[in-house]
Design an enzyme around this catalytic site. Structure first.
Site, PDB file in Angstrom:
ATOM      1  CB  CYS A  15      54.179  57.116  21.256  1.00 29.08           C
ATOM      2  SG  CYS A  15      54.252  57.943  22.840  1.00 29.08           S
ATOM      3  CE  LYS A  30      55.561  70.937  11.386  1.00 29.51           C
ATOM      4  NZ  LYS A  30      54.236  70.244  11.211  1.00 29.51           N
ATOM      5  CD  GLU A  86      53.905  53.551  15.499  1.00 29.57           C
ATOM      6  OE1 GLU A  86      54.619  54.119  14.661  1.00 29.57           O
ATOM      7  OE2 GLU A  86      53.720  53.987  16.646  1.00 29.57           O
TER       8      GLU A  86
END
Ligand code: NAD
Length: 507
Positions: A292, A184, A392
């Site tokens: 990330c 996905k 973040e």
């Protein structure tokens, strides 16, 4: 039919599902535009698959597993040998698709594909990785050995920021170990992922072994709940990853979730100034901070605090623009929503008392006035409790903090909830070793700002950045995608004859 084909009625391409080896049009009524973040041009429409389509993908994967699990390990490996060659041959095309839908610069897009390609190369070496153990003569005429057997249908759910690398972290290793897979991809930039899937099919992955469904929350929940999926690998935000981990674990699945980050770098006053500041600026602002492993906070220790003006100058020298333009360092943010979130956080940083050393809002990008551009932005005097520190940001915003000593800097990092990546810049081996020992973070860089491990190792993380025991590639993932079966065997002959025995011990 290709993974993306144009529908005559709308003139906009539609992204296909991959079910049972066929690229098929979804029957859903729910679609989302895939948008070029530098221009707002609609590149394609991606479907949000129906429950019936998710079920069909899983059913095909389940059927294919019956034969795929028995396929010789060498035959599996050779498909990935061919696959790595096809990816190399299509590198330019893959990077161009990636830049168009995600925004990062073309060289960085090639890097995204290349870091995934390295995992494909690793998958091709599965013959040396999926090995059991054997202990000879654990009792009289008895051997014990382990088999690492595939689990069945596995699934992967991926984020927008590495639409090539992260799908390639997942399906090659799952499939080469004998599983079948349902992927996905991110609904924000699924096109390069689909091109990679086309190449995987061209390389020889049989029908049903790799399947793709698109969508958002409903499709992810359907995957978490599906009784015939055995394991899920997720990469994305901490909020969604925690939900996926809890929901899928409750449904009895093996789950690994690599999640959000607030990566700190310590800059010691003895660091090599120029190289450290270059590394810092590259890791903070490259890919517009949407990695990330981006360095989003730097802790300047002692006299390193005096280097702020030099860091600002380096950041100012970076060129903001469309990822397709030559010489550009910082591309657009992936979406208008991301642009709004990042600019709102910059405003809050000012309101909450941090010092805005460099304001990247409203950069001048001639010819791309509609793009989601934010230039390098630097705050100093950042403290826990400020939104720019606690959240973040996932944009080109670097927060600077102060510390008197390495102890204080380590304490700051370990007190942050996230434990994805970190780095130290120093010329002292003792300080570096101290840091590597005491820091509670998964990826640790020593004078290396973005330590994404190469595939011989495994990506990891601690605290809020990871749930589950094993990493998404490397040696650990072979254990993640296999069930260890331990066999204890004795073959009767006169030499190993034994009498009737009712105790638990083997003789
Ligand atoms: P995201 O969590 O929004 O999306 C990840 C996936 O989850 C997508 O496929 C998306 O369709 C799906 N999703 C989104 N909302 C959902 C919901 N409410 N319920 C169920 N599924 C949902 O993440 P993103 O914005 O695509 O990616 C950025 C995030 O990923 C950042 O937090 C970044 O740090 C993290 N990330 C982590 C790593 C790592 O290895 N630790 C690597 C890359 C990105």
């Amino acid at each position: 039919m290709d993974a993306t084909t144009t529908t005559p009625a709308t003139k906009v391409a539609t992204v296909k599902l991959l079910i049972g080896g066929e690229f098929v049009e979804s029957k859903t009524s729910e679609w989302r535009d895939v948008v070029n973040p530098a221009t707002q041009e609609v590149l394609a429409r991606v479907p949000f698959a129906t429950q019936a389509e998710v079920d069909a993908a899983v059913a095909c994967a389940q059927e294919a597993f019956k034969t795929w699990r028995k396929t010789a390990i060498g035959a599996r490996a050779r498909i990935f040998l061919k696959y790595q060659q096809l990816i190399r041959e299509h590198m330019g095309e893959l990077a161009a698709i990636l830049t168009a839908e995600q925004g990062k610069t073309l060289p960085d897009a090639e890097g995204d594909v290349f870091r995934g390609l390295e995992v494909v190369e690793h998958a091709a070496g599965i013959g040396n990785l999926q090995l059991g153990e054997l202990a000879n003569n654990v009792a009289n005429g008895v051997d014990t050995y382990t088999l690492l057997q595939p689990l069945g249908v596995c699934a992967g759910i991926t984020p927008f920021n590495f639409p090539a690398m992260i799908p390639l972290w997942m399906f090659p290793m799952a499939i080469v170990t004998g599983n079948t897979f349902v992927l996905k991809p991110s609904e924000q930039d699924p096109m390069v992922t689909m091109r990679l899937c086309e190449l995987a099919i061209e390389a020889g992955i049989p029908p049903g072994v790799l399947n793709v469904v698109h969508g958002g929350e409903a499709v992810v929940n359907a995957i978490c709940d599906h009784k015939n999926i055995k394991a899920i690998s997720f990469v994305g935000s901490t909020k969604v990853g925690t939900h996926v981990y809890n929901r899928a674990s409750l449904a009895g699945k093996r789950v690994q979730c690599m999640m959000g980050a607030k990566n700190h770098a310590i800059v010691m006053p003895d660091a090599h100034k120029d190289q450290s500041l270059n590394a810092l600026a590259g890791a903070s602002f490259g890919a517009a901070g949407q990695r990330c492993m981006a360095v989003s906070t730097a802790v300047l220790v002692g006299d390193a605090r005096k280097w702020i003006p030099d860091l600002v100058e380096k950041a100012k020298s970076l060129k903001v623009g469309a990822g397709t333009e030559k010489g550009v360092d910082v591309g657009p943010l992936v979406s208008c929503a991301a642009f709004d979130r990042v600019t709102a956080l910059i405003e809050r940083g000012v309101a909450e008392g941090a010092t805005l050393e460099l304001d990247g809002r409203k950069p001048n990008v001639p010819g791309y006035e509609k793009g989601n551009f934010v230039g390098p932005t630097i705050f100093s005097g950042v403290k826990p409790g400020m939104s720019i520190y606690d959240q973040e940001i996932f944009g080109p915003v670097l927060c600077l903090m102060d510390a008197e000593s390495i102890d204080e800097a380590i304490e700051i990092i370990n007190a942050n909830p996230n434990g994805n990546g970190t780095a130290i810049f120093t010329q002292s081996g003792a300080a570096a070793r101290r840091f590597q020992e005491d820091i509670d973070v998964g990826q640790v860089g020593i004078n290396v700002p973005i330590p994404v491990p190469v595939p011989m190792f495994s990506f990891t993380g601690s605290r809020a950045s990871k749930l589950g025991d094993l990493g998404p590639y490397g040696k650990q993932v072979v254990l993640f995608y296999t069930q260890t079966k331990t066999v204890t065997a004795r073959w009767f002959d006169d030499a190993t004859a034994h009498g009737l025995n009712t105790t638990i011990s083997l003789k």
